[in-house]
Design a protein around this motif. Structure first.
Motif, PDB file in Angstrom:
ATOM      1  N   ALA A   1      -8.038  -5.773  14.669  1.00  0.00           N
ATOM      2  CA  ALA A   1      -6.797  -5.215  14.141  1.00  0.00           C
ATOM      3  C   ALA A   1      -6.265  -6.054  12.994  1.00  0.00           C
ATOM      4  O   ALA A   1      -6.515  -7.264  12.903  1.00  0.00           O
ATOM      5  N   VAL A   2      -5.523  -5.392  12.119  1.00  0.00           N
ATOM      6  CA  VAL A   2      -4.737  -6.032  11.057  1.00  0.00           C
ATOM      7  C   VAL A   2      -3.275  -5.769  11.373  1.00  0.00           C
ATOM      8  O   VAL A   2      -2.892  -4.647  11.714  1.00  0.00           O
ATOM      9  N   LEU A   3      -2.443  -6.807  11.269  1.00  0.00           N
ATOM     10  CA  LEU A   3      -1.025  -6.699  11.612  1.00  0.00           C
ATOM     11  C   LEU A   3      -0.198  -7.242  10.447  1.00  0.00           C
ATOM     12  O   LEU A   3      -0.351  -8.403  10.055  1.00  0.00           O
ATOM     13  N   VAL A   4       0.690  -6.396   9.892  1.00  0.00           N
ATOM     14  CA  VAL A   4       1.440  -6.801   8.698  1.00  0.00           C
ATOM     15  C   VAL A   4       2.778  -6.072   8.639  1.00  0.00           C
ATOM     16  O   VAL A   4       2.925  -4.968   9.178  1.00  0.00           O
ATOM     17  N   SER A   5       3.752  -6.694   8.000  1.00  0.00           N
ATOM     18  CA  SER A   5       5.073  -6.092   7.832  1.00  0.00           C
ATOM     19  C   SER A   5       5.124  -5.231   6.572  1.00  0.00           C
ATOM     20  O   SER A   5       4.405  -5.490   5.597  1.00  0.00           O
TER      21      SER A   5
ATOM     22  N   ARG B   1      10.670  -9.180   0.319  1.00  0.00           N
ATOM     23  CA  ARG B   1       9.753  -8.464  -0.555  1.00  0.00           C
ATOM     24  C   ARG B   1       9.095  -7.298   0.187  1.00  0.00           C
ATOM     25  O   ARG B   1       8.646  -7.429   1.323  1.00  0.00           O
ATOM     26  N   ILE B   2       9.041  -6.153  -0.488  1.00  0.00           N
ATOM     27  CA  ILE B   2       8.365  -4.973   0.031  1.00  0.00           C
ATOM     28  C   ILE B   2       6.865  -5.123  -0.225  1.00  0.00           C
ATOM     29  O   ILE B   2       6.444  -5.470  -1.334  1.00  0.00           O
ATOM     30  N   VAL B   3       6.057  -4.883   0.797  1.00  0.00           N
ATOM     31  CA  VAL B   3       4.599  -4.993   0.669  1.00  0.00           C
ATOM     32  C   VAL B   3       4.043  -3.664   0.165  1.00  0.00           C
ATOM     33  O   VAL B   3       4.153  -2.637   0.855  1.00  0.00           O
ATOM     34  N   PRO B   4       3.457  -3.640  -1.028  1.00  0.00           N
ATOM     35  CA  PRO B   4       2.932  -2.378  -1.559  1.00  0.00           C
ATOM     36  C   PRO B   4       1.516  -2.082  -1.069  1.00  0.00           C
ATOM     37  O   PRO B   4       0.846  -2.933  -0.474  1.00  0.00           O
ATOM     38  N   ASP B   5       1.080  -0.844  -1.326  1.00  0.00           N
ATOM     39  CA  ASP B   5      -0.312  -0.415  -1.122  1.00  0.00           C
ATOM     40  C   ASP B   5      -0.765  -0.447   0.331  1.00  0.00           C
ATOM     41  O   ASP B   5      -1.952  -0.667   0.616  1.00  0.00           O
ATOM     42  N   LEU B   6       0.148  -0.195   1.266  1.00  0.00           N
ATOM     43  CA  LEU B   6      -0.259  -0.178   2.673  1.00  0.00           C
ATOM     44  C   LEU B   6      -1.179   1.000   2.975  1.00  0.00           C
ATOM     45  O   LEU B   6      -2.002   0.925   3.890  1.00  0.00           O
ATOM     46  N   GLY B   7      -1.049   2.083   2.216  1.00  0.00           N
ATOM     47  CA  GLY B   7      -1.944   3.220   2.418  1.00  0.00           C
ATOM     48  C   GLY B   7      -3.396   2.865   2.140  1.00  0.00           C
ATOM     49  O   GLY B   7      -4.304   3.291   2.866  1.00  0.00           O
ATOM     50  N   ALA B   8      -3.622   2.066   1.097  1.00  0.00           N
ATOM     51  CA  ALA B   8      -4.985   1.633   0.782  1.00  0.00           C
ATOM     52  C   ALA B   8      -5.516   0.724   1.883  1.00  0.00           C
ATOM     53  O   ALA B   8      -6.700   0.786   2.242  1.00  0.00           O
ATOM     54  N   LEU B   9      -4.641  -0.122   2.429  1.00  0.00           N
ATOM     55  CA  LEU B   9      -5.046  -0.975   3.549  1.00  0.00           C
ATOM     56  C   LEU B   9      -5.394  -0.126   4.761  1.00  0.00           C
ATOM     57  O   LEU B   9      -6.385  -0.400   5.463  1.00  0.00           O
ATOM     58  N   ALA B  10      -4.606   0.924   5.018  1.00  0.00           N
ATOM     59  CA  ALA B  10      -4.886   1.808   6.149  1.00  0.00           C
ATOM     60  C   ALA B  10      -6.250   2.477   5.990  1.00  0.00           C
ATOM     61  O   ALA B  10      -7.015   2.604   6.956  1.00  0.00           O
ATOM     62  N   ALA B  11      -6.562   2.885   4.775  1.00  0.00           N
ATOM     63  CA  ALA B  11      -7.861   3.525   4.528  1.00  0.00           C
ATOM     64  C   ALA B  11      -9.006   2.542   4.770  1.00  0.00           C
ATOM     65  O   ALA B  11     -10.044   2.902   5.351  1.00  0.00           O
TER      66      ALA B  11
ATOM     67  N   CYS C   1      -8.963  -0.049   6.769  1.00  0.00           N
ATOM     68  CA  CYS C   1      -9.054  -0.268   8.214  1.00  0.00           C
ATOM     69  C   CYS C   1      -9.761   0.895   8.893  1.00  0.00           C
ATOM     70  O   CYS C   1     -10.612   0.697   9.770  1.00  0.00           O
ATOM     71  N   GLU C   2      -9.441   2.101   8.472  1.00  0.00           N
ATOM     72  CA  GLU C   2     -10.058   3.282   9.086  1.00  0.00           C
ATOM     73  C   GLU C   2     -11.568   3.291   8.842  1.00  0.00           C
ATOM     74  O   GLU C   2     -12.353   3.602   9.743  1.00  0.00           O
ATOM     75  N   ARG C   3     -11.968   2.920   7.642  1.00  0.00           N
ATOM     76  CA  ARG C   3     -13.406   2.881   7.338  1.00  0.00           C
ATOM     77  C   ARG C   3     -14.134   1.856   8.203  1.00  0.00           C
ATOM     78  O   ARG C   3     -15.286   2.062   8.592  1.00  0.00           O
ATOM     79  N   GLY C   4     -13.462   0.762   8.516  1.00  0.00           N
ATOM     80  CA  GLY C   4     -14.096  -0.290   9.292  1.00  0.00           C
ATOM     81  C   GLY C   4     -13.881  -0.184  10.788  1.00  0.00           C
ATOM     82  O   GLY C   4     -14.287  -1.078  11.535  1.00  0.00           O
ATOM     83  N   GLY C   5     -13.244   0.885  11.251  1.00  0.00           N
ATOM     84  CA  GLY C   5     -12.961   1.038  12.666  1.00  0.00           C
ATOM     85  C   GLY C   5     -11.985  -0.012  13.181  1.00  0.00           C
ATOM     86  O   GLY C   5     -12.049  -0.419  14.350  1.00  0.00           O
TER      87      GLY C   5
ATOM     88  N   ALA D   1       3.896  10.046   3.171  1.00  0.00           N
ATOM     89  CA  ALA D   1       3.782   9.720   1.750  1.00  0.00           C
ATOM     90  C   ALA D   1       2.982   8.450   1.504  1.00  0.00           C
ATOM     91  O   ALA D   1       2.323   8.311   0.473  1.00  0.00           O
ATOM     92  N   GLN D   2       3.034   7.509   2.439  1.00  0.00           N
ATOM     93  CA  GLN D   2       2.327   6.246   2.258  1.00  0.00           C
ATOM     94  C   GLN D   2       0.890   6.282   2.783  1.00  0.00           C
ATOM     95  O   GLN D   2       0.185   5.269   2.711  1.00  0.00           O
ATOM     96  N   GLY D   3       0.478   7.413   3.327  1.00  0.00           N
ATOM     97  CA  GLY D   3      -0.899   7.519   3.813  1.00  0.00           C
ATOM     98  C   GLY D   3      -1.157   6.675   5.036  1.00  0.00           C
ATOM     99  O   GLY D   3      -2.234   6.083   5.177  1.00  0.00           O
ATOM    100  N   LEU D   4      -0.196   6.640   5.965  1.00  0.00           N
ATOM    101  CA  LEU D   4      -0.312   5.801   7.149  1.00  0.00           C
ATOM    102  C   LEU D   4      -0.561   6.608   8.422  1.00  0.00           C
ATOM    103  O   LEU D   4      -0.246   6.156   9.520  1.00  0.00           O
ATOM    104  N   GLY D   5      -1.137   7.778   8.270  1.00  0.00           N
ATOM    105  CA  GLY D   5      -1.389   8.617   9.437  1.00  0.00           C
ATOM    106  C   GLY D   5      -2.279   7.972  10.478  1.00  0.00           C
ATOM    107  O   GLY D   5      -2.144   8.235  11.671  1.00  0.00           O
ATOM    108  N   SER D   6      -3.193   7.090  10.048  1.00  0.00           N
ATOM    109  CA  SER D   6      -4.113   6.434  10.984  1.00  0.00           C
ATOM    110  C   SER D   6      -3.570   5.114  11.510  1.00  0.00           C
ATOM    111  O   SER D   6      -4.243   4.429  12.275  1.00  0.00           O
TER     112      SER D   6
END
Length: 394
Positions: free
Chosen positions: A159-163, A171-181, A183-187, A207-212
Motif C-alpha cells: 500500500a501507499v499512504l499519503v495526505s 500544501r496541497i498534494v497534486p496529481d493524486l489521480g496519477a498516483l492512483a493509476a 497503484c492500480e497497475r501494480g496491484g 474529478a481527481q480519478g480516485l475511484g480505485s
C-alpha cells in the motif's frame, strides 16, 4: 444567504450561531485542528439522550438512521454519491482495519511520505519495528511527491499512504489521480488522508480519478462535527478484502457465511465496521451537516472564504516586515496551492504559540511551524488583531 462580505464584518454574520463557543469575543485560530461547534450541535447531543431514554435498547434503529445521514454528508463532500463508507471513532481505528486487510504477509512493504499526520507516522513506525518495511519519501518538493511515491512502488509493496493536504505546511498534494493509476497497475492499495481537505479544499473522488483509492478523513477539524465522526471510503475491489481486525457489526447482514466455516463479512462499508459505539457523535454531526446546508456553507463557498482569510493573514504578516531569521513564510507557490491554514516557519514556534495564548490568541505549532487556522465565523477585524499581537511579540 451567507456571503463572503457578510463574514468579513465584525461581528461576523455567522458568529451568533456559535454562542456557546463565544466566537465573536475570542480569537480562535485553531481552525485547522478544532473549529468551534455551532449551537445546534448541542441540540443533537440532547436528541441522542432523549432517544436513548425513550427507546432504550431499541434506540439503535434511530441511531443507525443518524449514521446514514452522516455517510450521506461525507459522500457529498467527497463527490462520491455511490461510495461505500465505513464509519469509525477515529481515522486510526479505520486505518488499522484497512492495514489488517491488505496483503502484508506476502507484500510486507508500505510507502508513505515523511509529512504525514501522527496517526500514520506513529503506527507505521511501530510496524517497522516488527519487520514491515516502511519507505518514507520526502514530502518536499510537493509538486513531485505523487510521482516520487509512484516510483517507490515495487512488487513487494502492499500500500501507499499519503495526505491530500500536508498537516504541517498546508500544501496541497497534486496529481493524486496519477498516483492512483500507478497503484492500480501494480496491484497496490492507495490510501488518501483527506482530513485537512474536507470543509476547506473541495475534494472530488470522481474529478481527481480516485475511484480505485481508499479515502479516510473526519469531521473534527473544518467540518465542526466534533469527535467520533470519521470515515473510510472503500473502492469497489474492497469486497475481496477480509480485514483481520473486525468487529461483530461487520456480520450483521452476512450470517449465512458461517456455513463455509470462515468468518463472514457484511457487504459494502459494513465490511470494515467495528462494534458497539457511542452514537451521540452522529446525532451531533447530523445536526451540524443540516446547519451547513441551511447556511449555504458548501465546499466551494468555504474555499472562497478560506482563500480570503488566509490571504488576509499573509498580507497582514507581510506588513509586519519581520526578520526572516525569526519568522518566515513559504512563498514557493501561490495561495491556491495551500489548504486552510497559514504555516509560519520559526525556530521559536512553540514559544510564540504559548505567548500568543497568554494574550488570548489561540493558535498551535508543530515543530518549527506556527500555524494560524482561520474559520468562517471569524471577522477580518479579529484576524487583524491576531496578526497585530504576533507583531508585538516579534
Amino acid at each position: 444567504m451567507t456571503t463572503v462580505d457578510s463574514l468579513r464584518r465584525s461581528p461576523n454574520a455567522l458568529a451568533h450561531h456559535y454562542g456557546r463557543f463565544d466566537v465573536a469575543n475570542r480569537l480562535l485560530l485553531t481552525g485547522h485542528s478544532h473549529q468551534a461547534w455551532p449551537d445546534v450541535a448541542l441540540h443533537g447531543q440532547i436528541e441522542a439522550f432523549t432517544d436513548a431514554a425513550a427507546a432504550v435498547d431499541q434506540k439503535w434503529d434511530l441511531a443507525f438512521a443518524k449514521a446514514d445521514a452522516v455517510r450521506a454528508g461525507f459522500r457529498a463532500l467527497l463527490d462520491d454519491p455511490d461510495g461505500d463508507l465505513a464509519l469509525g471513532a477515529s481515522t486510526h481505528d479505520l486505518v488499522i482495519r484497512f492495514l489488517s486487510g491488505v496483503d502484508l504477509p506476502r507484500r510486507p512493504r508500505l510507502v508513505t511520505s515523511d509529512g504525514e499526520f501522527h496517526t500514520l507516522r506513529r503506527q507505521l513506525a511501530r510496524l517497522a519495528e516488527e519487520g514491515v518495511e516502511v519507505v518514507r519519501v520526502p514530502a518536499s518538493p510537493v509538486s513531485s511527491l505523487a510521482e516520487r511515491l509512484a516510483a517507490a512502488i515495487d512488487g513487494r509493496t502492499a500500500a501507499v499512504l499519503v495526505s491530500s493536504v500536508l498537516f504541517q505546511t498546508s500544501r496541497i498534494v497534486p496529481d493524486l489521480g496519477a498516483l492512483a493509476a500507478a497503484c492500480e497497475r501494480g496491484g497496490v492499495e492507495l490510501l488518501v488522508d483527506a482530513y485537512h481537505a474536507l470543509g476547506v479544499v473541495p475534494f472530488s473522488v470522481r474529478a481527481q480519478g480516485l475511484g480505485s483509492a481508499w479515502v479516510t478523513g473526519g469531521g473534527y477539524k473544518y467540518l465542526q462535527l466534533g469527535e467520533g465522526n470519521c470515515f473510510l471510503r472503500l473502492p469497489p475491489h474492497a469486497a475481496s478484502l477480509r480485514p483481520v481486525v473486525t468487529g461483530w457489526f461487520a456480520e450483521f447482514d452476512e450470517l449465512a457465511a458461517k456455513a463455509s466455516g470462515l468468518v463472514g463479512y457484511a457487504p459494502g462499508g459494513s465490511r470494515f465496521a467495528g462494534s458497539t459505539y457511542d452514537p451521540t457523535s452522529h446525532y451531533r454531526a447530523a445536526r451540524v451537516l443540516e446547519f451547513f446546508a441551511a447556511q449555504g456553507l458548501t465546499p466551494a463557498f468555504l474555499r472562497e472564504v478560506s482563500q480570503h482569510q488566509t490571504g488576509l493573514l499573509v498580507s497582514l504578516f507581510d506588513a509586519l516586515d519581520a526578520p526572516p531569521k525569526v519568522i518566515s513564510l513559504d512563498r514557493s507557490a501561490p495561495r491556491s496551492a495551500y489548504g486552510g491554514f497559514v504555516a509560519f516557519a520559526s525556530p521559536r514556534a512553540g514559544e510564540l504559540q504559548r505567548k500568543l495564548a497568554e494574550r488570548g490568541v489561540l493558535t498551535d505549532s508543530r515543530g518549527n511551524h506556527l500555524r494560524f487556522g482561520p474559520a468562517p465565523y471569524l471577522s477580518d477585524e479579529q484576524l487583524a488583531t491576531a496578526i497585530a499581537t504576533l507583531g508585538e511579540l516579534l
